[in-house]
Design a protein around this motif. Structure first.
Motif, PDB file in Angstrom:
ATOM      1  N   GLY A 128      52.776  18.133  27.290  1.00 33.54           N
ATOM      2  CA  GLY A 128      52.690  18.170  28.751  1.00 33.54           C
ATOM      3  C   GLY A 128      53.815  18.893  29.445  1.00 33.54           C
ATOM      4  N   GLN A 129      54.794  19.372  28.691  1.00 34.38           N
ATOM      5  CA  GLN A 129      55.868  20.170  29.289  1.00 34.38           C
ATOM      6  C   GLN A 129      56.472  21.076  28.216  1.00 34.38           C
ATOM      7  N   PRO A 130      57.021  22.224  28.623  1.00 30.20           N
ATOM      8  CA  PRO A 130      57.590  23.142  27.623  1.00 30.20           C
ATOM      9  C   PRO A 130      58.845  22.570  26.986  1.00 30.20           C
ATOM     10  N   LEU A 131      59.113  22.994  25.763  1.00 27.63           N
ATOM     11  CA  LEU A 131      60.347  22.604  25.079  1.00 27.63           C
ATOM     12  C   LEU A 131      61.495  23.480  25.550  1.00 27.63           C
ATOM     13  N   TRP A 132      61.210  24.758  25.798  1.00 28.34           N
ATOM     14  CA  TRP A 132      62.233  25.685  26.281  1.00 28.34           C
ATOM     15  C   TRP A 132      61.631  26.603  27.333  1.00 28.34           C
ATOM     16  N   GLN A 133      62.501  27.213  28.118  1.00 27.10           N
ATOM     17  CA  GLN A 133      62.119  28.233  29.087  1.00 27.10           C
ATOM     18  C   GLN A 133      63.194  29.313  29.089  1.00 27.10           C
ATOM     19  N   TYR A 134      62.777  30.548  28.858  1.00 24.09           N
ATOM     20  CA  TYR A 134      63.727  31.656  28.933  1.00 24.09           C
ATOM     21  C   TYR A 134      64.117  31.897  30.383  1.00 24.09           C
TER      22      TYR A 134
END
Length: 202
Positions: free
Chosen positions: A65-71
């Motif tokens: 339900g949510q990203p682990l990382w974001q660039y």
């Protein structure tokens, strides 16, 4: 685009030298590198890790339900990777090549060698992520990639270790297969072109 190529190229040159120096210190001897094989590792790592970075990133988001990382710098593919990874993932291939060269020349017991291989597949990626993010924070005051879990100060996360392990094992299998059927330079060049297509597609 020219600025991205210039900055990425400078980062690539710095990374090549930094990683060689790091592994030379660990090996405590000069490392004799076979350029075509090193380029094969670099060119193959680019598409393998870039593709699975995007696939795993989106898969993790779908499941949890949510990203682990974001660039945070030049993000593409919904923030799961970056335009600058045309330099970063080949550097990871260089790192794996130097790691294998170092282990090949070290006298280790079988349990120690197995442990070293396990660490290569599981922990070396997150440790390099920490170094990369600290470098970016020091130079630009920004994360290169921001991990949403705060277990390791958003620099990386323990949760990424299984993903690195699976992708690194897959990469080793791909290297084992392709080196039997084609020349190293051909494999490296084709791999890099496939990696570029993934980046440009984003």
């Amino acid at each position: 685009m020219f600025a991205i190529l210039l900055k990425g190229g400078m980062g690539l040159v710095f990374g090549l030298a930094f990683l060689y120096g790091m592994w030379r210190l660990i090996a405590r001897r000069p490392l004799h590198c076979h350029a075509p094989t090193a380029l094969m590792y670099m060119g193959t790592a680019f598409p393998v890790f870039c593709f699975f970075e995007v696939a795993v990133g989106h898969g993790h988001t779908w499941v949890f339900g949510q990203p682990l990382w974001q660039y945070q710098i030049q993000p593409i593919h919904g923030g799961q990777t970056s335009l600058y990874n045309f330099a970063i993932w080949p550097l990871y291939g260089w790192h794996l090549y130097l790691c294998e060269q170092t282990l090949a020349h070290m006298t280790l017991s079988r349990p120690m060698r197995s442990s070293a291989q396990a660490l290569k597949h599981t922990c070396s990626g997150p440790l390099l992520e920490i170094l990369a993010n600290i470098g970016m924070l020091s130079a630009l005051g920004r994360y290169y990639f921001y991990y949403l879990p705060d277990d390791l100060w958003h620099l990386t996360s323990v949760q990424v270790v299984p993903y690195y392990a699976l992708t690194s094992l897959l990469f080793s299998w791909v290297i084992m297969k392709v080196r039997r059927i084609a020349r190293p330079l051909t494999v490296g060049a084709m791999g890099y072109l496939i990696g570029l297509s993934i980046i440009l597609w984003g």
